[in-house]
Design an enzyme around this catalytic site. Structure first.
Site, PDB file in Angstrom:
ATOM      1  N   GLU A  24     -17.453  -4.796  -4.775  1.00  0.00           N
ATOM      2  CA  GLU A  24     -17.071  -4.135  -6.036  1.00  0.00           C
ATOM      3  C   GLU A  24     -17.037  -5.144  -7.184  1.00  0.00           C
ATOM      4  O   GLU A  24     -17.093  -6.355  -6.968  1.00  0.00           O
ATOM      5  CB  GLU A  24     -15.706  -3.465  -5.887  1.00  0.00           C
ATOM      6  CG  GLU A  24     -14.586  -4.442  -5.589  1.00  0.00           C
ATOM      7  CD  GLU A  24     -13.274  -4.051  -6.233  1.00  0.00           C
ATOM      8  OE1 GLU A  24     -13.269  -3.684  -7.425  1.00  0.00           O
ATOM      9  OE2 GLU A  24     -12.242  -4.146  -5.554  1.00  0.00           O
ATOM     10  N   ASP A 137       0.578   9.212 -10.105  1.00  0.00           N
ATOM     11  CA  ASP A 137      -0.423   8.155 -10.237  1.00  0.00           C
ATOM     12  C   ASP A 137      -0.856   7.709  -8.837  1.00  0.00           C
ATOM     13  O   ASP A 137      -0.231   6.862  -8.205  1.00  0.00           O
ATOM     14  CB  ASP A 137       0.122   6.973 -11.049  1.00  0.00           C
ATOM     15  CG  ASP A 137      -0.976   5.970 -11.369  1.00  0.00           C
ATOM     16  OD1 ASP A 137      -2.060   6.050 -10.756  1.00  0.00           O
ATOM     17  OD2 ASP A 137      -0.752   5.102 -12.240  1.00  0.00           O
ATOM     18  N   ALA A 140      -7.786   7.168  -7.268  1.00  0.00           N
ATOM     19  CA  ALA A 140      -8.934   7.943  -6.798  1.00  0.00           C
ATOM     20  C   ALA A 140      -9.596   7.271  -5.588  1.00  0.00           C
ATOM     21  O   ALA A 140     -10.405   7.891  -4.900  1.00  0.00           O
ATOM     22  CB  ALA A 140      -9.941   8.108  -7.924  1.00  0.00           C
ATOM     23  N   ASP A 141      -9.229   6.014  -5.315  1.00  0.00           N
ATOM     24  CA  ASP A 141      -9.753   5.343  -4.108  1.00  0.00           C
ATOM     25  C   ASP A 141      -9.398   6.142  -2.848  1.00  0.00           C
ATOM     26  O   ASP A 141     -10.175   6.201  -1.895  1.00  0.00           O
ATOM     27  CB  ASP A 141      -9.153   3.936  -3.951  1.00  0.00           C
ATOM     28  CG  ASP A 141      -9.588   2.975  -5.052  1.00  0.00           C
ATOM     29  OD1 ASP A 141     -10.435   3.347  -5.884  1.00  0.00           O
ATOM     30  OD2 ASP A 141      -9.060   1.846  -5.076  1.00  0.00           O
ATOM     31  N   LYS A 158      -2.770  -2.839  -2.324  1.00  0.00           N
ATOM     32  CA  LYS A 158      -2.026  -3.839  -3.069  1.00  0.00           C
ATOM     33  C   LYS A 158      -0.525  -3.620  -2.978  1.00  0.00           C
ATOM     34  O   LYS A 158      -0.051  -2.499  -3.045  1.00  0.00           O
ATOM     35  CB  LYS A 158      -2.484  -3.848  -4.518  1.00  0.00           C
ATOM     36  CG  LYS A 158      -3.707  -4.732  -4.671  1.00  0.00           C
ATOM     37  CD  LYS A 158      -4.438  -4.453  -5.924  1.00  0.00           C
ATOM     38  CE  LYS A 158      -5.098  -3.107  -5.837  1.00  0.00           C
ATOM     39  NZ  LYS A 158      -5.690  -2.701  -7.096  1.00  0.00           N
TER      40      LYS A 158
HETATM   41  N1  PSU Z   1      -8.034  -5.308  -5.569  1.00  0.00           N
HETATM   42  C1  PSU Z   1      -7.784  -6.461  -6.218  1.00  0.00           C
HETATM   43  N2  PSU Z   1      -7.924  -6.473  -7.560  1.00  0.00           N
HETATM   44  C2  PSU Z   1      -8.353  -5.369  -8.259  1.00  0.00           C
HETATM   45  C3  PSU Z   1      -8.624  -4.150  -7.571  1.00  0.00           C
HETATM   46  C4  PSU Z   1      -8.442  -4.188  -6.226  1.00  0.00           C
HETATM   47  O1  PSU Z   1      -7.420  -7.450  -5.609  1.00  0.00           O
HETATM   48  O2  PSU Z   1      -8.526  -5.462  -9.470  1.00  0.00           O
HETATM   49  C5  PSU Z   1      -9.137  -2.918  -8.296  1.00  0.00           C
HETATM   50  C6  PSU Z   1     -10.064  -2.150  -7.342  1.00  0.00           C
HETATM   51  O3  PSU Z   1     -11.292  -2.002  -7.992  1.00  0.00           O
HETATM   52  C7  PSU Z   1      -9.388  -0.814  -7.119  1.00  0.00           C
HETATM   53  C8  PSU Z   1      -8.687  -0.625  -8.442  1.00  0.00           C
HETATM   54  O4  PSU Z   1     -10.298   0.190  -6.814  1.00  0.00           O
HETATM   55  O5  PSU Z   1      -8.169  -1.943  -8.720  1.00  0.00           O
HETATM   56  C9  PSU Z   1      -7.631   0.440  -8.355  1.00  0.00           C
HETATM   57  O6  PSU Z   1      -7.283   0.857  -9.644  1.00  0.00           O
HETATM   58  P1  PSU Z   1      -6.443   2.224  -9.839  1.00  0.00           P
HETATM   59  O7  PSU Z   1      -5.124   1.933  -9.180  1.00  0.00           O
HETATM   60  O8  PSU Z   1      -6.343   2.395 -11.332  1.00  0.00           O
HETATM   61  O9  PSU Z   1      -7.206   3.323  -9.155  1.00  0.00           O
HETATM   62 MN    MN Z   2      -4.096   5.239 -11.396  1.00  0.00          MN
END
Ligand code: PSU
Ligand code: MN
Length: 307
Positions: A24, A137, A140-141, A158
């Site tokens: 990614e 919140d 979408a993953d 995370k």
């Molecule tokens: N893992 C990391 N750093 C990041 C991300 C994941 O160590 O920046 C990113 C990934 O691309 C993941 C996104 O899909 O953060 C998730 O964002 P959100 O919670 O807004 O869906």
């Molecule tokens: Mn989000």
């Protein structure tokens, strides 16, 4: 598909039946600061090549989803200041308006699947944010893992998230979560979260076989591999948790929400931990790249054996 470009070297690798591993790009543009982001992105590709697999970093370049960025394109992406974070919902807009974008886990899964790449390496997936039962919140993953048959190699979700709710949601989505050499869901910076996993795997081949069983039955869901950071490098949960709590409280005070929340929290935790969290983040990305490549190689060998 005129909005999706697969680099020649990736097309050739697929044609030659060599194992390909997707990567990614949000972690490059929104997950790590310059210059560590470029260094890590390039190093992770090298690790995959060393395992005799082919890395394919994915991003949106001037409105085209590109599978298999060149080193020059990776550097350009990291240098630009106008790069949008692109998840599933953002893809049609980014394409139609010619944007530059980095793809999240969800968007990278979509592109990988279109390019027939089955394995994808990241740091940590998005999940249910703390307080998600009220804010809704939820990354979408998680829904993407429920509907797209790509295996994601991660260090779990995370630690800034509610890991228990994240696992519950993955169960609802029908996503197998495989602990690599562990019975516990790792907490990204830490090896342990206190949350037990049902499935433990001990070799890359175990993972490849589970993916094959899924495909044999035409189940369309993704698979999540949770690969804990090494003992020497981890930040124990008790140590990092107060720092995460501080960052989450700051986000609340500053009204940070939506897609800006994850990048904000990662940046704050890096500051609060005096850079230690960034070091761990880099280390676990490399770790995951090694495992992801080995799984792709193992899967390719099983396919060739054709049993
Ligand atoms: N893992 C990391 N750093 C990041 C991300 C994941 O160590 O920046 C990113 C990934 O691309 C993941 C996104 O899909 O953060 C998730 O964002 P959100 O919670 O807004 O869906
Ligand atoms: Mn989000």
């Amino acid at each position: 598909m005129k909005s999706l470009i697969i680099a020649d070297r990736i097309q050739q690798a697929k044609y030659d039946r060599r194992p390909v591993v997707a990567l990614e790009s949000t972690v490059i543009t929104h997950g790590m600061p310059y210059p560590e982001n470029i260094e890590t992105a390039l190093e992770v590709e090298k690790i995959i090549e060393k395992e005799v697999a082919v890395p394919a970093t994915i991003a949106v370049l001037a409105g085209k989803i590109k599978v298999g960025l060149s080193r020059k394109e990776i550097k350009e992406l990291a240098d630009r200041e106008d790069v949008e974070k692109i998840s599933r919902r953002d893809i049609p807009w980014a394409v139609s308006s010619g944007k530059y974008g980095s793809t999240t886990v969800a968007a990278t899964m979509i592109a990988s699947h279109r390019a027939d790449i089955r394995f994808f390496v990241t740091g940590g997936i998005g999940g249910v944010h703390r307080g998600g039962e009220n804010s809704l919140d939820i990354s979408a993953d998680l829904t993407e893992l429920g509907r797209t048959p790509v295996t994601v190699i991660s260090a779990g979700a995370k630690a800034i998230l509610d890991l228990e709710l994240t696992l519950e949601r993955l169960e609802t989505e029908g996503v197998p979560v495989l602990g690599f050499k562990t019975d516990e869901f790792p907490a990204f910076y830490s090896r342990k979260s206190g949350l037990k996993l049902k499935i433990r795997v001990d070799t890359p081949q175990d993972i490849a076989e589970i993916a094959r069983a899924r495909d044999d039955l035409e189940l369309k869901n993704g698979i999540l591999v949770a690969n804990p950071i090494s003992r020497e490098r981890e930040i124990p949960l008790a140590e990092i948790e107060p720092e995460i709590k501080k960052a989450v409280a700051e986000a609340r005070d500053e009204d940070i929400s939506g897609s800006a929340l994850t990048p904000f929290l990662l940046e704050r935790i890096k500051k609060i931990s005096s850079g230690q969290s960034l070091k761990v983040n880099i280390e676990l990305l490399k770790n995951n790249a090694r495992l992801g490549a080995r799984v792709a190689v193992s899967h390719q060998n099983l396919e060739v054996m054709g049993d």
